[in-house]
Each structure stands twice: as structure tokens, then as C-alpha cells.
Design a protein around this motif. Structure first.
Motif, mmCIF file in Angstrom:
data_model
loop_
_atom_site.group_PDB
_atom_site.id
_atom_site.type_symbol
_atom_site.label_atom_id
_atom_site.label_comp_id
_atom_site.label_asym_id
_atom_site.label_seq_id
_atom_site.Cartn_x
_atom_site.Cartn_y
_atom_site.Cartn_z
ATOM 1 N N THR A 15 0.844 -1.181 0.000
ATOM 2 C CA THR A 15 0.000 0.000 0.000
ATOM 3 C C THR A 15 0.880 1.232 0.000
ATOM 4 O OG1 THR A 15 -0.043 0.239 2.389
ATOM 5 C CG2 THR A 15 -1.651 -1.281 1.418
ATOM 6 N N ASP A 23 -3.544 -8.626 -3.530
ATOM 7 C CA ASP A 23 -4.329 -7.898 -4.513
ATOM 8 C C ASP A 23 -4.822 -8.888 -5.546
ATOM 9 O OD1 ASP A 23 -5.540 -5.901 -5.854
ATOM 10 O OD2 ASP A 23 -3.744 -4.662 -6.072
ATOM 11 N N SER A 117 -6.683 4.635 -2.842
ATOM 12 C CA SER A 117 -5.280 4.774 -3.229
ATOM 13 C C SER A 117 -5.141 4.586 -4.731
ATOM 14 C CB SER A 117 -4.408 3.758 -2.484
ATOM 15 O OG SER A 117 -4.819 2.425 -2.758
ATOM 16 N N ARG A 119 -2.445 3.007 -7.407
ATOM 17 C CA ARG A 119 -1.275 2.132 -7.509
ATOM 18 C C ARG A 119 -0.122 2.817 -8.239
ATOM 19 N NH1 ARG A 119 -2.772 -3.614 -9.694
ATOM 20 N NH2 ARG A 119 -4.317 -3.187 -8.057
ATOM 21 N N ALA A 124 -3.084 8.773 -1.848
ATOM 22 C CA ALA A 124 -3.932 7.944 -1.003
ATOM 23 C C ALA A 124 -4.655 8.820 0.004
ATOM 24 C CB ALA A 124 -3.114 6.879 -0.273
ATOM 25 N N VAL A 166 -10.451 -1.222 1.360
ATOM 26 C CA VAL A 166 -9.481 -0.589 0.459
ATOM 27 C C VAL A 166 -10.035 -0.563 -0.961
ATOM 28 C CG1 VAL A 166 -7.144 -0.665 -0.497
ATOM 29 C CG2 VAL A 166 -7.561 -1.408 1.861
ATOM 30 N N ASP A 168 -8.342 0.424 -4.480
ATOM 31 C CA ASP A 168 -7.030 0.722 -5.048
ATOM 32 C C ASP A 168 -7.141 0.821 -6.569
ATOM 33 O OD1 ASP A 168 -4.230 1.095 -5.166
ATOM 34 O OD2 ASP A 168 -3.938 -1.036 -5.573
ATOM 35 N N PHE A 194 -10.209 -0.751 -10.701
ATOM 36 C CA PHE A 194 -9.666 -0.753 -9.353
ATOM 37 C C PHE A 194 -9.911 -2.108 -8.711
ATOM 38 C CE2 PHE A 194 -13.959 1.072 -9.201
ATOM 39 C CZ PHE A 194 -14.590 0.245 -8.269
ATOM 40 N N THR A 196 -10.370 -4.195 -4.863
ATOM 41 C CA THR A 196 -10.941 -3.927 -3.550
ATOM 42 C C THR A 196 -10.527 -5.016 -2.571
ATOM 43 O OG1 THR A 196 -12.977 -5.139 -4.053
ATOM 44 C CG2 THR A 196 -12.957 -2.784 -4.548
#
Length: 236
Positions: A15, A23, A117, A119, A124, A166, A168, A194, A196
């Protein structure tokens, strides 16, 4: 649409706060797909569509690349950075205007914390809900580093805040398109813009919350005028 459909075999990553996490992994494509280049109207971005072979069990996706000019990339990063810093403000303001936003905020429990956030960047934002239903930004120094964000585990660090959920984004270009109204969250989900991690029920509530919020700002854009309205995530 159920968010658990977006969970894939894990792969190691970090992160923006340096915490190990897992991920989702994109499905492999064994057969070469057909690539068609098209121009993106906003911010000089280049995008390509990819058609994958049915045998690979994939789905058509849009893979954004970085803007052609460093200036364009810096403008996108600045836009997203400012929006993330101000994120709690529109949520707290428009929950008094939109019943949909208010319903999703009320569904989330006191102390619920989520992280947005991007990547490959330091972009973030961590937001936490208090007992009054108001969201506040959590400084990076207070984010727990001994537990994985979205894991559901409590932190043993005194005063540290564990992240419950999260979101991302896979790239700055994807984040910019969503936050500027060039892509709806429904479209982003379909394109896997994204990944999650966290409880499925609160993830659905966040998705509906941000969909309603973005629609208030960008409802005039073609992407929102042509997209179907999402039902409320309010539970009986």
C-alpha cells in the motif's frame, strides 16, 4: 452487482503506507487479442481496447496509459491529490442533500475506515466515520502498519487506525477518469479499473455512496446521462 465477483488469486503488493497486502490478479490471456487504438478526448490520454479470447475466460478491458506529456500527468496527479485531500468534505456536505448518500453513510458503523489509493503513486486518502456520521481524514502516521488494510484485523499499535476497506485504482489515468466524470463507477467495475479488499456489504455501500456523490457533480456528462441508475444499497 456483487463486489465479491472482483476477487482473484492474491499477489503480493504494498500500500502507499508500506503495508504488505494482497491484490487481485488479472486473468492470463493465452491467445493474442485484437488491439484497436482510439483517441481519448480528455487530457491527452491514450487508451487501447483489448478483445480477449473466450478460451482465456477474460473480459474486454480498457488499459489506460500515462498521458503523452509529463505536464498532463502532473495535472492529473494534482487534480486527484486535491480531491483526495478534500474527500470527507463533499461526503459530509451532500449527505444533507442526497437521501442516497445519507442512507449509505448511516449504514456504515461508527469508526468505519476506508482507504482510496492509486497504484504506483503516493496518492492515497484514509477516511474514518465518527459516531455522528461525519467522516474525517486520518493522517498517514496514524494508519496501522502491523495489520493489512482491509483484512478485518485489529491493530495492536496504540492509537493506530486499522483500515476496514481498500479501493485501489490500477493507475492514475483510471483514477482521473473516475474522479473527473469520464467514467462511472459501474463502468470502472466492468473494466476492473480498481481492486478492492474488505467486507462485501460495506463495499457495496461505499460503491453506491460514491456513485451518488459523483453523479451530483458530473450528472451533466454523457457517461452519467446514458448510464442506468443504481438501486439503493439500503438494507431493510
Amino acid at each position: 452487482m456483487e463486489l465479491h465477483h472482483l476477487v482473484y488469486p492474491p499477489q503480493p503488493a504494498r500500500t502507499p503506507f508500506g503495508v504488505e497486502r494482497t491484490d487481485e490478479e488479472m486473468p492470463s490471456v493465452e491467445a493474442a487479442g485484437r488491439f484497436v487504438e482510439f483517441a481519448c478526448a480528455a487530457n491527452d490520454g491514450a487508451y487501447h481496447t483489448k478483445s480477449v479470447n473466450d478460451d482465456a475466460k477474460g473480459v474486454p478491458m480498457i488499459n489506460p496509459t500515462s498521458p503523452r506529456s509529463p505536464l498532463g500527468e502532473r495535472v492529473q496527479a494534482l487534480y486527484v491529490r486535491v480531491l483526495l485531500r478534500l474527500l470527507p468534505l463533499p461526503i459530509n456536505l451532500f449527505k444533507h442533500v442526497s437521501p442516497k448518500i445519507r442512507a449509505e453513510v448511516d449504514y456504515l458503523a461508527d469508526g468505519y475506515t476506508f482507504m482510496l489509493s492509486v497504484r504506483g503513486t503516493s496518492l492515497a486518502c484514509v477516511c474514518q466515520r465518527d459516531a455522528a456520521g461525519t467522516f474525517h481524514r486520518v493522517p498517514p502516521a496514524r494508519v496501522a502498519r502491523d495489520v493489512e488494510p482491509g483484512s478485518g484485523l485489529a491493530s495492536a499499535q496504540p492509537g493506530a487506525v486499522a483500515v476496514d476497506y481498500v479501493i485501489d485504482f490500477r493507475s492514475l489515468a483510471y483514477a482521473f477518469r473516475c474522479f473527473s466524470g469520464g467514467m462511472t463507477l459501474k463502468g470502472a467495475l466492468a473494466e476492473r479499473a480498481f481492486s478492492t479488499r474488505g467486507p462485501n456489504d460495506t463495499g457495496v455501500a461505499l460503491t453506491y455512496l460514491f456513485t451518488a456523490l459523483l453523479r451530483l457533480f458530473f450528472g451533466w456528462r454523457a457517461t452519467y446521462r446514458t448510464s442506468a441508475s443504481w438501486p439503493s444499497a439500503v438494507r431493510p
